[in-house]
Design a protein around this motif. Structure first.
Motif, short mmCIF file in Angstrom:
data_model
loop_
_atom_site.label_atom_id
_atom_site.label_comp_id
_atom_site.label_asym_id
_atom_site.label_seq_id
_atom_site.Cartn_x
_atom_site.Cartn_y
_atom_site.Cartn_z
N LYS A 110 0.79 -1.21 -0.09
CA LYS A 110 -0.01 -0.08 -0.04
C LYS A 110 0.84 1.34 0.22
O LYS A 110 0.82 2.11 -0.61
CB LYS A 110 -0.98 -0.04 1.21
N THR A 111 1.99 1.34 0.81
CA THR A 111 2.81 2.54 1.06
C THR A 111 3.50 2.76 -0.38
O THR A 111 3.57 4.08 -0.84
CB THR A 111 3.65 2.19 2.13
N LEU A 114 1.22 3.95 -2.98
CA LEU A 114 0.82 5.36 -2.99
C LEU A 114 1.81 6.31 -3.43
O LEU A 114 1.71 7.25 -4.25
CB LEU A 114 0.46 5.90 -1.45
N GLY A 115 3.14 5.97 -3.03
CA GLY A 115 4.35 6.75 -3.92
C GLY A 115 4.50 6.64 -5.35
O GLY A 115 4.95 7.49 -5.86
N SER A 335 10.24 6.81 0.75
CA SER A 335 9.29 6.11 1.61
C SER A 335 9.91 4.77 1.94
O SER A 335 9.98 4.28 3.17
CB SER A 335 8.21 5.84 1.06
N SER A 336 10.57 4.00 1.23
CA SER A 336 11.17 2.54 1.45
C SER A 336 12.43 2.84 2.52
O SER A 336 12.40 2.06 3.60
CB SER A 336 11.81 1.88 0.41
N LEU A 339 10.78 3.87 6.01
CA LEU A 339 9.97 2.60 6.42
C LEU A 339 10.82 1.61 7.23
O LEU A 339 10.78 0.91 8.21
CB LEU A 339 9.03 2.18 5.74
N ARG A 363 0.31 1.36 10.81
CA ARG A 363 -0.45 2.21 9.89
C ARG A 363 -0.38 3.64 9.99
O ARG A 363 0.00 4.36 9.14
CB ARG A 363 -1.81 1.68 9.72
N ARG A 366 3.19 4.64 9.21
CA ARG A 366 3.51 4.64 7.76
C ARG A 366 2.92 5.88 7.13
O ARG A 366 3.65 6.46 6.39
CB ARG A 366 2.86 3.25 7.20
N LEU A 367 1.68 6.02 7.49
CA LEU A 367 1.04 7.20 6.65
C LEU A 367 1.86 8.58 7.20
O LEU A 367 1.91 9.50 6.22
CB LEU A 367 -0.44 7.31 7.04
N THR A 369 4.74 8.76 7.60
CA THR A 369 6.12 8.78 6.98
C THR A 369 5.95 9.51 5.55
O THR A 369 6.78 10.10 5.05
CB THR A 369 6.51 7.47 7.02
N LEU A 370 4.91 9.22 4.81
CA LEU A 370 4.66 9.47 3.43
C LEU A 370 5.01 11.30 3.33
O LEU A 370 5.60 11.54 2.37
CB LEU A 370 3.24 9.26 3.11
#
Length: 386
Positions: A110-111, A114-115, A335-336, A339, A363, A366-367, A369-370
Motif C-alpha cells: 500500500k505505501t 501510493l508513492g 518512503s522505503s 520505513l 499504519r 507509515r502514513l 512517513t509519507l
C-alpha cells in the motif's frame, strides 16, 4: 501445469518475505545518462571502519554484474529499435492486465503504491508489472504451493521469463511485463538472477559468512533495484554517474533484505532456517540452538546491534542516490528508506527480541512517513546527503 508455477491463478493471497520492492533508479526516453564509471566516489562511501570487514567488501562478487547491466540498460536507446519481438495485444486486454497489476500492488504494498502515483502513467504501469512478477517469483518458494516446488518448476519459470522477453507471454500478468520490457531497455539478467536466488533458497538454509549472505541478498532483492533503474529515471541534472545510482539501488535492496532477515529471525527459525552469518554468531558465542531456544541474551543483543548497524550502513549508501532520480520517481524510494529504517528502530525498542516478537511499523506511523518522504524527495539532485 503445476499451479506452483502460477501462484496467482491458484491463490490471490500473497505473503512475501524475500521480495522487496522500492529501489532507486534510471530511465529517460529522450535523455538517459549512459556514462559508466567503475569506481564509487568518496561521497558514496560513508565511514564503515566500525563495521565487520565483509560489510565493506561483501559485494565484490556482484560488481561485474552491475557494470554489465549498467552498460546494457543505461543507454539512450529508442524503444522501437530494441532487438525484441514487438508484442501485439488488444488495447483493452493490455489495460486490464495493467489494472490487475495495479490492484495487486495497491493491496499488498500500500505505501509503495501510493508513492508510485506521482510517476508518469507509463512508468507506473511498468513498475506495477515488475512488482507483480517479483512477487509471483517469490511465491514459488514461500507461497501456498511451495511444497510442490522442484528444480523443474524453477526451470520452467525461467523459460517463461525468456518467453516474456521474446514477446510470447503465457498469461495476462506476463503480458504486462512483455509490454514493459518492450517500452523500457530492461535486461533479462537481473530477472534471471532473482530466479537463481529462489534456487538458492531451496538448497541452502545456512550462510557461513556475510559474503555468502550478501550474494543471497543480491539475488533476491538487489536485483529489483537493477530492474527498476530503466523505469524510474535519473534526473537530467543529477550529479552522480549512472553506475553510482545503480549501486545505490542495489544497496537499498541489500539493506531492505537484511532488515527483513532481522525482522523475521523467529519466523525463519520455526522453519529451520537461519539467514545470519555463522561466523559472526560464533564471535558472540552463539549457535543455531540459541536461536531455536528463543532466548534473548546479552550475547544476542550484542550480535543484533552489529547486524542493525550493518543494515543502516547500506541504507546510508543508498541514500546518496535517492535524490538523483527523476523527481516523480523519488517518493516511493524515500518512503522505503524511511520505513525500513523504522523497522530497525522497532527491533531496538523491543530490546532486540526478534526471536519471540516481530518488529513492525503501525499504519499511522507509515502514513505519517509519507509526507516526510515527499519533502525529502523534492531535494535538489545535485545535493548528496552525508
Amino acid at each position: 501445469m503445476n499451479t506452483a508455477v502460477l501462484p496467482y491463478a491458484a491463490n490471490q493471497t500473497i505473503i512475501s518475505r524475500n521480495c522487496i520492492f522500492l529501489l532507486p533508479p534510471n530511465y529517460k526516453k529522450a535523455s538517459v545518462r549512459s556514462e559508466v564509471i567503475i569506481s564509487i566516489p568518496k561521497k558514496l562511501r560513508k565511514d564503515s571502519s566500525h563495521l565487520p570487514e565483509l560489510s565493506r567488501n561483501g559485494g565484490r562478487s556482484t560488481d561485474s554484474v552491475v557494470r554489465e547491466v549498467v552498460e546494457r540498460q543505461s543507454k539512450n536507446i529508442d524503444p522501437n529499435t530494441y532487438e525484441r519481438r514487438k508484442p501485439s495485444f488488444h488495447p483493452m486486454f493490455l489495460d486490464e492486465a495493467y489494472e490487475r497489476c495495479k490492484d495487486i500492488c495497491a493491496e499488498y504494498a500500500k505505501t509503495f503504491y501510493l508513492g508510485t502515483l506521482l510517476m508518469t502513467e507509463e512508468r507506473q504501469k511498468a513498475i506495477w508489472a515488475i512488482y507483480v512478477w517479483c512477487r509471483r517469483t517469490d511465491e514459488l518458494v514461500d507461497g501456498p504451493n511451495a511444497a510442490h516446488l522442484s528444480s523443474a518448476v524453477l526451470d520452467r519459470w525461467e523459460e517463461r521469463l525468456e518467453d516474456i522477453f521474446d514477446g510470447r507471454p503465457y498469461d495476462m500478468f506476463d503480458a504486462a511485463l512483455t509490454d514493459t520490457v518492450h517500452n523500457f531497455p530492461l535486461d533479462i539478467k537481473p530477472f534471471k538472477d532473482m530466479i537463481e536466488g529462489m534456487r538458492m533458497d531451496t538448497r541452502k538454509n545456512r550462510y557461513a559468512n556475510f559474503q555468502e549472505l550478501y550474494l543471497y541478498c543480491y539475488y533476491v532483492a538487489g536485483t529489483v533495484g537493477l530492474m527498476s533503474v530503466p523505469v524510474m529515471g535519473i534526473a537530467a541534472e543529477s550529479s552522480l554517474s549512472a553506475l553510482n545510482i545503480y549501486n545505490a539501488a542495489l544497496y537499498l535492496g541489500i539493506g531492505n533484505q537484511l532488515t527483513n532477515i532481522l525482522r523475521d529471525v523467529g519466523e525463519d527459525a520455526s522453519r529451520g532456517r537461519v539467514y545470519l552469518p555463522q561466523d559472526e554468531l560464533g564471535k558472540f558465542g552463539l549457535k543455531d540452538e540459541d536461536i531455536f531456544s528463543r532466548k534473548v541474551s546479552d550475547e544476542w543483543r550484542g550480535f543484533m546491534k552489529e547486524q542493525i548497524t550493518r543494515a543502516r550502513f547500506y541504507f546510508d549508501q543508498a541514500e546518496a542516490g535517492a535524490s538523483q532520480l527523476d523527481k516523480p520517481s523519488r517518493w516511493p524510494v524515500w518512503s522505503s528508506l524511511m520505513l525500513y529504517r523504522m523497522i530497525l528502530d522497532s527491533i531496538e525498542r523491543n530490546d532486540y527480541d526478534n526471536l519471540t516478537k516481530r518488529a513492525y511499523v503501525g499504519r499511522t506511523k507509515r502514513l505519517m512517513t509519507l509526507p516526510l518522504a515527499f519533502t525529502r524527495a523534492q531535494s535538489n539532485p545535485r545535493v548528496v546527503f552525508q
